[in-house]
Design an enzyme around this catalytic site. Structure first.
Site, PDB file in Angstrom:
ATOM      1  N   ILE A 172       0.832  -1.204   0.000  1.00 47.79           N
ATOM      2  CA  ILE A 172       0.000   0.000   0.000  1.00 47.79           C
ATOM      3  C   ILE A 172       0.865   1.251   0.000  1.00 47.79           C
ATOM      4  O   ILE A 172       1.960   1.272   0.573  1.00 47.79           O
ATOM      5  CB  ILE A 172      -0.961  -0.030   1.214  1.00 47.79           C
ATOM      6  CG1 ILE A 172      -2.111   0.958   1.063  1.00 47.79           C
ATOM      7  CG2 ILE A 172      -0.212   0.169   2.527  1.00 47.79           C
ATOM      8  CD1 ILE A 172      -3.260   0.727   2.050  1.00 47.79           C
ATOM      9  N   CYS A 173       0.385   2.284  -0.688  1.00 45.56           N
ATOM     10  CA  CYS A 173       0.999   3.612  -0.642  1.00 45.56           C
ATOM     11  C   CYS A 173      -0.145   4.609  -0.492  1.00 45.56           C
ATOM     12  O   CYS A 173      -1.189   4.261   0.060  1.00 45.56           O
ATOM     13  CB  CYS A 173       1.852   3.869  -1.880  1.00 45.56           C
ATOM     14  SG  CYS A 173       0.940   3.933  -3.438  1.00 45.56           S
ATOM     15  N   ARG A 174       0.002   5.819  -0.954  1.00 41.14           N
ATOM     16  CA  ARG A 174      -1.066   6.810  -0.802  1.00 41.14           C
ATOM     17  C   ARG A 174      -2.248   6.509  -1.708  1.00 41.14           C
ATOM     18  O   ARG A 174      -3.393   6.517  -1.271  1.00 41.14           O
ATOM     19  CB  ARG A 174      -0.523   8.212  -1.079  1.00 41.14           C
ATOM     20  CG  ARG A 174      -1.549   9.311  -0.839  1.00 41.14           C
ATOM     21  CD  ARG A 174      -0.891  10.690  -0.947  1.00 41.14           C
ATOM     22  NE  ARG A 174      -1.827  11.719  -0.557  1.00 41.14           N
ATOM     23  CZ  ARG A 174      -2.580  12.396  -1.421  1.00 41.14           C
ATOM     24  NH1 ARG A 174      -2.505  12.153  -2.713  1.00 41.14           N
ATOM     25  NH2 ARG A 174      -3.405  13.328  -0.993  1.00 41.14           N
ATOM     26  N   MET A 178      -3.887   4.135   0.637  1.00 44.68           N
ATOM     27  CA  MET A 178      -4.346   4.626   1.933  1.00 44.68           C
ATOM     28  C   MET A 178      -5.531   5.573   1.805  1.00 44.68           C
ATOM     29  O   MET A 178      -6.339   5.673   2.724  1.00 44.68           O
ATOM     30  CB  MET A 178      -3.204   5.310   2.693  1.00 44.68           C
ATOM     31  CG  MET A 178      -2.198   4.363   3.326  1.00 44.68           C
ATOM     32  SD  MET A 178      -2.926   3.238   4.561  1.00 44.68           S
ATOM     33  CE  MET A 178      -3.494   4.382   5.821  1.00 44.68           C
TER      34      MET A 178
END
Length: 111
Positions: free
Chosen positions: A61-63, A90
């Protein structure tokens, strides 16, 4: 974004048994992350590849899903077969009402 070669998972498909790998930068992590996530900034991945498990489901996961997609592609090319990119990152995690916290346990935010 990455085509069919990048395996994905939705936020709602992530369970407590999933190894959630957050590849955002230190400041993003500090502002807020998923409880129980493991932090490994994308740029540090090549040197720390051995820290990513191969025997459990891994959700990266990232932004928003861009950086994590690149990480998933790299891991797949290096033999990981139980790794998925979290659709929407996220931002989607928070939008789905999933908890976001800081290292101190206070409520966090996605930046």
């Amino acid at each position: 974004m990455f085509g069919p070669q990048i395996p994905t998972v939705t936020v709602n498909e992530i369970t407590d048994a999933t190894y959630l790998l957050d590849v955002r930068e230190d400041g993003e992590w500090a502002a807020g992350h998923a409880p129980g996530a493991h932090h490994l900034p994308m740029m540090e991945l090549p040197a720390r590849l051995a820290e990513v498990p191969t025997d459990v489901d891994v959700a990266v996961i990232c932004r928003s899903g861009g950086r994590s997609g690149h990480v998933v592609a790299h891991l797949v090319q290096n033999g990981w077969d139980r790794v998925r990119n979290v659709e929407g990152g996220m931002q989607q995690w928070a939008a789905a009402g999933r908890p976001v916290t800081t290292d101190s346990g206070a409520p966090g935010q996605v930046v």
